[in-house]
Design a protein around this motif. Structure first.
Motif, PDB file in Angstrom:
ATOM      1  N   ILE A   1     -38.063  54.709 -53.687  1.00 46.15           N
ATOM      2  CA  ILE A   1     -36.871  54.882 -54.511  1.00 46.15           C
ATOM      3  C   ILE A   1     -35.676  55.288 -53.658  1.00 46.15           C
ATOM      4  O   ILE A   1     -35.815  55.803 -52.553  1.00 46.15           O
ATOM      5  CB  ILE A   1     -37.100  55.910 -55.639  1.00 46.15           C
ATOM      6  CG1 ILE A   1     -37.201  57.330 -55.063  1.00 46.15           C
ATOM      7  CG2 ILE A   1     -38.323  55.572 -56.453  1.00 46.15           C
ATOM      8  CD1 ILE A   1     -37.044  58.386 -56.129  1.00 46.15           C
ATOM      9  N   THR A   2     -34.499  55.041 -54.208  1.00 48.35           N
ATOM     10  CA  THR A   2     -33.257  55.448 -53.557  1.00 48.35           C
ATOM     11  C   THR A   2     -32.882  56.844 -54.024  1.00 48.35           C
ATOM     12  O   THR A   2     -32.834  57.108 -55.236  1.00 48.35           O
ATOM     13  CB  THR A   2     -32.120  54.459 -53.906  1.00 48.35           C
ATOM     14  OG1 THR A   2     -32.478  53.168 -53.437  1.00 48.35           O
ATOM     15  CG2 THR A   2     -30.814  54.888 -53.252  1.00 48.35           C
ATOM     16  N   ILE A   3     -32.638  57.734 -53.077  1.00 49.47           N
ATOM     17  CA  ILE A   3     -32.175  59.088 -53.387  1.00 49.47           C
ATOM     18  C   ILE A   3     -30.678  59.126 -53.135  1.00 49.47           C
ATOM     19  O   ILE A   3     -30.224  58.861 -52.020  1.00 49.47           O
ATOM     20  CB  ILE A   3     -32.868  60.146 -52.499  1.00 49.47           C
ATOM     21  CG1 ILE A   3     -34.390  60.006 -52.551  1.00 49.47           C
ATOM     22  CG2 ILE A   3     -32.424  61.555 -52.886  1.00 49.47           C
ATOM     23  CD1 ILE A   3     -35.011  60.363 -53.852  1.00 49.47           C
ATOM     24  N   GLU A   4     -29.916  59.453 -54.156  1.00 50.70           N
ATOM     25  CA  GLU A   4     -28.470  59.493 -53.975  1.00 50.70           C
ATOM     26  C   GLU A   4     -27.840  60.499 -54.935  1.00 50.70           C
ATOM     27  O   GLU A   4     -28.361  60.745 -56.025  1.00 50.70           O
ATOM     28  CB  GLU A   4     -27.852  58.107 -54.185  1.00 50.70           C
ATOM     29  CG  GLU A   4     -28.183  57.457 -55.512  1.00 50.70           C
ATOM     30  CD  GLU A   4     -27.723  56.008 -55.584  1.00 50.70           C
ATOM     31  OE1 GLU A   4     -27.105  55.535 -54.606  1.00 50.70           O
ATOM     32  OE2 GLU A   4     -27.982  55.364 -56.616  1.00 50.70           O
ATOM     33  N   ASN A   5     -26.734  61.094 -54.485  1.00 51.21           N
ATOM     34  CA  ASN A   5     -25.962  62.040 -55.287  1.00 51.21           C
ATOM     35  C   ASN A   5     -26.842  63.165 -55.820  1.00 51.21           C
ATOM     36  O   ASN A   5     -26.686  63.625 -56.954  1.00 51.21           O
ATOM     37  CB  ASN A   5     -25.273  61.300 -56.449  1.00 51.21           C
ATOM     38  CG  ASN A   5     -24.223  62.134 -57.137  1.00 51.21           C
ATOM     39  OD1 ASN A   5     -23.542  62.938 -56.498  1.00 51.21           O
ATOM     40  ND2 ASN A   5     -24.091  61.971 -58.439  1.00 51.21           N
ATOM     41  N   ALA A   6     -27.772  63.621 -54.996  1.00 47.66           N
ATOM     42  CA  ALA A   6     -28.753  64.621 -55.432  1.00 47.66           C
ATOM     43  C   ALA A   6     -28.280  66.034 -55.137  1.00 47.66           C
ATOM     44  O   ALA A   6     -27.816  66.326 -54.032  1.00 47.66           O
ATOM     45  CB  ALA A   6     -30.093  64.371 -54.746  1.00 47.66           C
TER      46      ALA A   6
ATOM     47  N   GLN B   1     -30.737  62.761 -46.549  1.00 49.03           N
ATOM     48  CA  GLN B   1     -29.532  61.929 -46.552  1.00 49.03           C
ATOM     49  C   GLN B   1     -28.998  61.700 -47.960  1.00 49.03           C
ATOM     50  O   GLN B   1     -27.795  61.497 -48.149  1.00 49.03           O
ATOM     51  CB  GLN B   1     -29.832  60.595 -45.864  1.00 49.03           C
ATOM     52  CG  GLN B   1     -30.081  60.738 -44.362  1.00 49.03           C
ATOM     53  CD  GLN B   1     -30.609  59.471 -43.711  1.00 49.03           C
ATOM     54  OE1 GLN B   1     -30.962  58.506 -44.399  1.00 49.03           O
ATOM     55  NE2 GLN B   1     -30.696  59.462 -42.387  1.00 49.03           N
ATOM     56  N   GLY B   2     -29.887  61.753 -48.963  1.00 45.67           N
ATOM     57  CA  GLY B   2     -29.459  61.551 -50.342  1.00 45.67           C
ATOM     58  C   GLY B   2     -28.979  62.805 -51.042  1.00 45.67           C
ATOM     59  O   GLY B   2     -28.422  62.735 -52.150  1.00 45.67           O
ATOM     60  N   LEU B   3     -29.189  63.959 -50.401  1.00 48.88           N
ATOM     61  CA  LEU B   3     -28.726  65.221 -50.975  1.00 48.88           C
ATOM     62  C   LEU B   3     -27.246  65.433 -50.697  1.00 48.88           C
ATOM     63  O   LEU B   3     -26.745  65.093 -49.622  1.00 48.88           O
ATOM     64  CB  LEU B   3     -29.512  66.393 -50.395  1.00 48.88           C
ATOM     65  CG  LEU B   3     -30.851  66.752 -51.048  1.00 48.88           C
ATOM     66  CD1 LEU B   3     -31.651  67.675 -50.132  1.00 48.88           C
ATOM     67  CD2 LEU B   3     -30.638  67.427 -52.403  1.00 48.88           C
ATOM     68  N   LEU B   4     -26.570  66.028 -51.651  1.00 49.90           N
ATOM     69  CA  LEU B   4     -25.192  66.435 -51.438  1.00 49.90           C
ATOM     70  C   LEU B   4     -25.158  67.605 -50.454  1.00 49.90           C
ATOM     71  O   LEU B   4     -26.148  68.333 -50.318  1.00 49.90           O
ATOM     72  CB  LEU B   4     -24.574  66.871 -52.771  1.00 49.90           C
ATOM     73  CG  LEU B   4     -24.448  65.778 -53.844  1.00 49.90           C
ATOM     74  CD1 LEU B   4     -24.127  66.395 -55.198  1.00 49.90           C
ATOM     75  CD2 LEU B   4     -23.388  64.762 -53.450  1.00 49.90           C
ATOM     76  N   PRO B   5     -24.064  67.817 -49.750  1.00 51.77           N
ATOM     77  CA  PRO B   5     -23.943  68.989 -48.869  1.00 51.77           C
ATOM     78  C   PRO B   5     -24.236  70.273 -49.650  1.00 51.77           C
ATOM     79  O   PRO B   5     -23.736  70.455 -50.764  1.00 51.77           O
ATOM     80  CB  PRO B   5     -22.488  68.932 -48.403  1.00 51.77           C
ATOM     81  CG  PRO B   5     -22.129  67.483 -48.475  1.00 51.77           C
ATOM     82  CD  PRO B   5     -22.856  66.953 -49.686  1.00 51.77           C
ATOM     83  N   GLY B   6     -25.069  71.130 -49.085  1.00 55.88           N
ATOM     84  CA  GLY B   6     -25.471  72.346 -49.780  1.00 55.88           C
ATOM     85  C   GLY B   6     -26.599  72.144 -50.767  1.00 55.88           C
ATOM     86  O   GLY B   6     -26.997  73.088 -51.470  1.00 55.88           O
ATOM     87  N   GLY B   7     -27.132  70.921 -50.823  1.00 55.01           N
ATOM     88  CA  GLY B   7     -28.211  70.622 -51.755  1.00 55.01           C
ATOM     89  C   GLY B   7     -29.527  71.276 -51.359  1.00 55.01           C
ATOM     90  O   GLY B   7     -29.706  71.759 -50.237  1.00 55.01           O
ATOM     91  N   LEU B   8     -30.476  71.262 -52.295  1.00 57.35           N
ATOM     92  CA  LEU B   8     -31.747  71.981 -52.132  1.00 57.35           C
ATOM     93  C   LEU B   8     -32.940  71.056 -52.302  1.00 57.35           C
ATOM     94  O   LEU B   8     -33.004  70.267 -53.252  1.00 57.35           O
ATOM     95  CB  LEU B   8     -31.848  73.098 -53.185  1.00 57.35           C
ATOM     96  CG  LEU B   8     -33.170  73.855 -53.277  1.00 57.35           C
ATOM     97  CD1 LEU B   8     -33.397  74.717 -52.023  1.00 57.35           C
ATOM     98  CD2 LEU B   8     -33.221  74.717 -54.536  1.00 57.35           C
ATOM     99  N   LEU B   9     -33.901  71.170 -51.377  1.00 57.89           N
ATOM    100  CA  LEU B   9     -35.229  70.589 -51.540  1.00 57.89           C
ATOM    101  C   LEU B   9     -36.220  71.714 -51.752  1.00 57.89           C
ATOM    102  O   LEU B   9     -36.278  72.665 -50.966  1.00 57.89           O
ATOM    103  CB  LEU B   9     -35.628  69.785 -50.297  1.00 57.89           C
ATOM    104  CG  LEU B   9     -37.107  69.366 -50.217  1.00 57.89           C
ATOM    105  CD1 LEU B   9     -37.486  68.414 -51.341  1.00 57.89           C
ATOM    106  CD2 LEU B   9     -37.439  68.767 -48.851  1.00 57.89           C
ATOM    107  N   ILE B  10     -37.005  71.626 -52.832  1.00 61.38           N
ATOM    108  CA  ILE B  10     -38.098  72.567 -53.088  1.00 61.38           C
ATOM    109  C   ILE B  10     -39.385  71.844 -52.751  1.00 61.38           C
ATOM    110  O   ILE B  10     -39.755  70.865 -53.401  1.00 61.38           O
ATOM    111  CB  ILE B  10     -38.113  73.032 -54.551  1.00 61.38           C
ATOM    112  CG1 ILE B  10     -36.750  73.614 -54.950  1.00 61.38           C
ATOM    113  CG2 ILE B  10     -39.234  74.056 -54.775  1.00 61.38           C
ATOM    114  CD1 ILE B  10     -36.587  73.821 -56.445  1.00 61.38           C
ATOM    115  N   LEU B  11     -40.068  72.310 -51.720  1.00 64.50           N
ATOM    116  CA  LEU B  11     -41.284  71.669 -51.216  1.00 64.50           C
ATOM    117  C   LEU B  11     -42.456  72.629 -51.350  1.00 64.50           C
ATOM    118  O   LEU B  11     -42.520  73.634 -50.641  1.00 64.50           O
ATOM    119  CB  LEU B  11     -41.089  71.262 -49.752  1.00 64.50           C
ATOM    120  CG  LEU B  11     -42.322  70.714 -49.025  1.00 64.50           C
ATOM    121  CD1 LEU B  11     -42.769  69.393 -49.629  1.00 64.50           C
ATOM    122  CD2 LEU B  11     -42.031  70.545 -47.529  1.00 64.50           C
TER     123      LEU B  11
END
Length: 243
Positions: free
Chosen positions: A122-127, A153-163
């Protein structure tokens, strides 16, 4: 949601098949994961709180490997950013079908798109938020860096990944201790030694855990600015990676 008790591995099996998220697992999944993953409910609750903080107006929150949508429902409770939508993806048709049924029943007007696809495609964008809740461990190790880089790359600046992931440990004594305590946790939840043993065999070569150091190093290599554990219960942990 009514929970059916997990008894998939309660009787001796002549042939233990590789674990897969099929209809048989879907029927017992809420019970299975709560009795198998220490701290699962705490992690789900925190995902909602974190999404409430990080979700931005007109952005997308992704629940990748969404299963029955526990993280999605938690996020829905806390996101108040205008025009923020959730994209939930899983490659199990049985999971996606059951999730659709529950969403139509419990939140028919929610701004949620459920997709049955391989999350790597899938494409990750504007996340603003991406959730990988005990999902990366089922992706081949050689695919993990490229996949995380795509998320970054699909996260906005300051975005968060919960892993959230099951961990392994370099120190053999720590590995043995953490494994033993996880098994003790499962026994305390009512699983027998037979169930624990057969489930472990089914997951071998399907769920591939790594050390926290490996995860942190890969996340930084993928372009995240920082990655730290916020929760750990024995050999299960959840990491916050910030762009």
């Amino acid at each position: 949601m009514t929970q059916t008790k997990d008894s998939i591995y309660a009787s001796p099996l002549a042939d233990i098949e590789a674990f897969k998220f099929d209809a048989k697992v879907v029927d017992v999944f809420p019970d299975m994961i709560q009795r198998s993953v220490p701290g699962y409910q705490a992690i789900i609750a925190a995902i909602g709180l974190l999404a409430g903080r990080f979700a931005r107006p007109d952005s997308v929150c992704y629940d990748l490997g969404c299963s029955l949508g526990a993280a999605t429902f938690s996020m829905l409770q806390h996101i108040d950013a205008p025009n923020c939508r959730i994209v939930a993806v899983d490659n199990s048709a049985a999971m996606v079908s059951r999730f659709h049924e529950r969403l139509q029943k419990d939140a028919p007007n929610a701004n949620v798109q459920i997709r049955c696809e391989d999350i790597r495609d899938i494409t990750i964008e504007n996340a603003s938020v991406v959730v990988l809740n005990f999902t990366l461990q089922f992706i081949p190790v050689e695919d993990r860096l490229a996949f995380l880089r795509k998320i970054q790359q699909g996260l906005l600046p300051g975005g968060l990944l919960i892993l959230s992931e099951k961990l392994c440990f370099d120190d053999p004594r720590q590995q043995d201790l953490q494994t033993d305590m996880h098994h003790a946790f499962k026994r305390a939840q009512g699983y027998s030694d037979l169930e624990i043993s057969q489930k472990r065999s089914a997951l071998e070569n399907v769920l591939i855990p790594e050390t926290f150091a490996a995860h942190q190093g890969r996340l930084l290599e993928a372009g995240f600015n920082s990655a730290e554990v916020w929760f750990q219960y024995f050999n299960f942990a959840s990491i916050l990676a910030l762009k």
